[in-house]
Design a protein around this motif. Structure first.
Motif, short mmCIF file in Angstrom:
data_model
loop_
_atom_site.label_atom_id
_atom_site.label_comp_id
_atom_site.label_asym_id
_atom_site.label_seq_id
_atom_site.Cartn_x
_atom_site.Cartn_y
_atom_site.Cartn_z
N VAL A 162 -13.67 0.49 -5.69
CA VAL A 162 -12.89 1.43 -6.50
C VAL A 162 -11.56 1.74 -5.81
CG1 VAL A 162 -12.85 3.74 -7.51
CG2 VAL A 162 -14.98 2.41 -7.49
N ARG A 163 -10.47 1.61 -6.58
CA ARG A 163 -9.12 1.92 -6.10
C ARG A 163 -8.67 3.24 -6.73
NH1 ARG A 163 -5.54 -2.68 -4.58
NH2 ARG A 163 -6.77 -4.59 -4.65
N GLU A 164 -8.11 4.12 -5.90
CA GLU A 164 -7.58 5.40 -6.36
C GLU A 164 -6.21 5.63 -5.72
OE1 GLU A 164 -10.52 8.73 -5.89
OE2 GLU A 164 -11.61 7.16 -4.81
N SER A 165 -5.39 6.44 -6.37
CA SER A 165 -4.15 6.87 -5.73
C SER A 165 -4.51 7.72 -4.52
CB SER A 165 -3.29 7.70 -6.69
OG SER A 165 -2.87 6.91 -7.76
N SER A 192 -11.25 2.48 0.37
CA SER A 192 -12.16 2.68 -0.76
C SER A 192 -13.38 3.48 -0.33
CB SER A 192 -12.60 1.33 -1.33
OG SER A 192 -13.44 1.53 -2.44
N ARG A 193 -13.66 4.54 -1.08
CA ARG A 193 -14.82 5.39 -0.76
C ARG A 193 -15.99 5.17 -1.70
NH1 ARG A 193 -13.13 11.45 -2.85
NH2 ARG A 193 -11.91 10.81 -4.66
N THR A 246 -19.75 -17.34 -15.20
CA THR A 246 -19.53 -17.42 -13.77
C THR A 246 -19.31 -16.03 -13.19
OG1 THR A 246 -18.45 -19.54 -14.12
CG2 THR A 246 -18.10 -18.48 -12.00
N SER A 247 -19.97 -15.73 -12.09
CA SER A 247 -19.84 -14.43 -11.42
C SER A 247 -18.47 -14.29 -10.77
CB SER A 247 -20.93 -14.29 -10.36
OG SER A 247 -20.76 -13.11 -9.63
N ILE A 248 -18.07 -13.04 -10.54
CA ILE A 248 -16.77 -12.76 -9.91
C ILE A 248 -16.91 -12.46 -8.43
CG2 ILE A 248 -15.72 -11.93 -12.01
CD1 ILE A 248 -16.25 -9.08 -11.03
N ARG A 249 -18.07 -12.71 -7.85
CA ARG A 249 -18.34 -12.33 -6.46
C ARG A 249 -17.33 -12.89 -5.48
NH1 ARG A 249 -24.91 -12.65 -6.52
NH2 ARG A 249 -25.12 -10.95 -7.97
N SER A 250 -16.80 -14.05 -5.72
CA SER A 250 -15.92 -14.70 -4.74
C SER A 250 -14.52 -14.11 -4.71
CB SER A 250 -15.84 -16.19 -5.04
OG SER A 250 -15.27 -16.40 -6.32
N ILE A 251 -14.16 -13.22 -5.64
CA ILE A 251 -12.78 -12.72 -5.66
C ILE A 251 -12.62 -11.29 -5.17
CG2 ILE A 251 -12.08 -14.29 -7.51
CD1 ILE A 251 -12.19 -11.86 -9.40
N ASP A 252 -13.67 -10.64 -4.65
CA ASP A 252 -13.60 -9.26 -4.16
C ASP A 252 -12.97 -8.36 -5.22
OD1 ASP A 252 -14.07 -7.25 -2.28
OD2 ASP A 252 -12.07 -7.43 -1.43
N PRO A 253 -13.60 -8.22 -6.39
CA PRO A 253 -13.00 -7.51 -7.51
C PRO A 253 -12.94 -5.99 -7.29
CG PRO A 253 -15.26 -8.05 -8.00
CD PRO A 253 -14.94 -8.70 -6.67
N SER A 254 -11.93 -5.39 -7.91
CA SER A 254 -11.77 -3.94 -7.83
C SER A 254 -11.53 -3.36 -9.21
CB SER A 254 -10.60 -3.59 -6.90
OG SER A 254 -9.39 -4.06 -7.45
N ILE A 255 -11.67 -2.05 -9.29
CA ILE A 255 -11.42 -1.33 -10.53
C ILE A 255 -10.59 -0.10 -10.19
CG2 ILE A 255 -13.63 -0.09 -10.39
CD1 ILE A 255 -13.73 -0.31 -13.51
N ILE A 259 0.42 6.90 -2.85
CA ILE A 259 0.31 5.45 -2.93
C ILE A 259 -0.40 5.13 -4.23
CG2 ILE A 259 -0.75 3.41 -1.88
CD1 ILE A 259 -0.60 5.03 0.80
N ALA A 260 0.21 4.29 -5.05
CA ALA A 260 -0.42 3.91 -6.32
C ALA A 260 -1.76 3.23 -6.05
CB ALA A 260 0.49 2.97 -7.09
N ALA A 261 -2.70 3.45 -6.95
CA ALA A 261 -4.04 2.88 -6.78
C ALA A 261 -4.00 1.37 -6.57
CB ALA A 261 -4.90 3.23 -7.99
N THR A 262 -3.05 0.69 -7.21
CA THR A 262 -2.96 -0.76 -7.06
C THR A 262 -2.62 -1.17 -5.63
OG1 THR A 262 -0.65 -0.66 -7.79
CG2 THR A 262 -2.31 -1.24 -9.45
N HIS A 263 -2.05 -0.26 -4.85
CA HIS A 263 -1.67 -0.56 -3.46
C HIS A 263 -2.61 0.05 -2.43
CE1 HIS A 263 1.93 -2.44 -4.91
NE2 HIS A 263 2.26 -1.35 -5.57
#
Length: 198
Positions: A48-51, A111-112, A2-11, A101-105
Motif C-alpha cells: 500500500v502506497r500513501e502520501s 509501506s505500513r 497470469t499472476s502479478i507476483r513478479s512485478i511487486d505490485p502496489s495500490i 510526498i505523493a503516494a506514487t513516490h
C-alpha cells in the motif's frame, strides 16, 4: 490468468481509505480489467502506497527532510514508519509548510500495510451489492439514511449505490470506465497485514 507476483505490485490509497483498511472496514477493491491489478490471484500481495512526509530525528525532535535523508515516514494519522521496518504512533502533521510526498513516490520501505488477496471474481461494476459497498469502505450514517466515504472524500449520499457511483467516477472519469458505462471489473477480496495495531 497470469499472476502479478513478479512485478511487486502496489495500490495507492488516500488517508480515509488507509483508515478504513487499518480498522478492517475495507476488505474489497474493484479494479478495471485493463489494470495490472486485475491479474491478481489468491495469495498475491499488494503493498500500500500513501502520501507521507519524510522525517528524521535530531536532538529529540522530529523534522521534515528530503526523502533521501529520511529515517522514517510520517502519515496523515501521525504514524511513523521507520526504515528498519518498525513503527510507532506520533502527533499528526499540523504544519502547512511540510512537504508531502505523493503516494506514487512513497518508497517501498515506508509501506505500513500489505493487502493479501484471498479471492477474486469478475463482474460488471453495477452488480455491486450493498454489503459489497460497505466492504469497499462506505459508511452508513443516520442508521443508513445517508452514506459517505471516509474523509477526506466529501459528500453525503441518499443510497449506498449513489455513494459508490460518485466515488467511482471521481477516480474513473474516462468514458468507458465510468459508473454509467457499467464496465467489467475484477473484485479483489483481501486481508490486511499491517505493522500498525488496530
Amino acid at each position: 490468468m497470469t499472476s502479478i507476483r513478479s512485478i511487486d505490485p502496489s495500490i495507492i490509497v488516500d488517508p480515509g481509505t488507509a483508515s478504513a483498511l487499518l480498522s478492517g472496514r475495507k476488505t474489497q477493491v474493484r479494479v478495471g480489467v485493463r489494470s495490472v491489478l486485475s491479474r491478481s490471484l489468491p495469495g498475491d500481495r499488494l503493498w500500500v502506497r500513501e502520501s507521507c512526509i519524510a522525517g528524521r530525528r535530531e536532538a529529540g525532535q522530529d523534522y521534515a527532510t528530503m526523502l533521501g535523508k529520511a529515517e522514517f515516514a510520517i502519515f496523515a494519522d501521525g504514524w511513523r514508519r521507520y526504515r528498519d521496518g518498525s513503527g510507532q504512533p506520533g502527533r499528526r502533521p499540523g504544519d502547512d509548510d511540510y512537504e508531502w510526498i505523493a503516494a506514487t513516490h512513497m518508497p517501498r520501505w515506508a509501506s505500513r500495510m500489505t493487502l493479501v488477496v484471498e479471492w477474486t471474481r469478475a463482474e460488471r461494476l453495477q452488480q455491486i451489492t450493498r454489503p459489497d459497498i460497505r466492504a469497499e469502505g462506505a459508511l452508513p450514517i443516520l442508521g443508513g439514511l445517508l452514506w459517505r466515504w471516509p474523509r477526506p472524500i466529501p459528500g453525503r449520499h441518499l443510497t449506498a449505490r449513489r455513494a459508490f457511483a460518485a466515488n467511482w467516477n471521481v477516480n474513473h472519469p474516462t468514458p468507458g470506465d465510468r459508473w454509467e458505462d457499467n464496465p467489467p471489473v475484477i473484485v479483489l477480496g483481501f486481508r490486511v497485514e499491517s505493522i500498525q495495531p488496530r
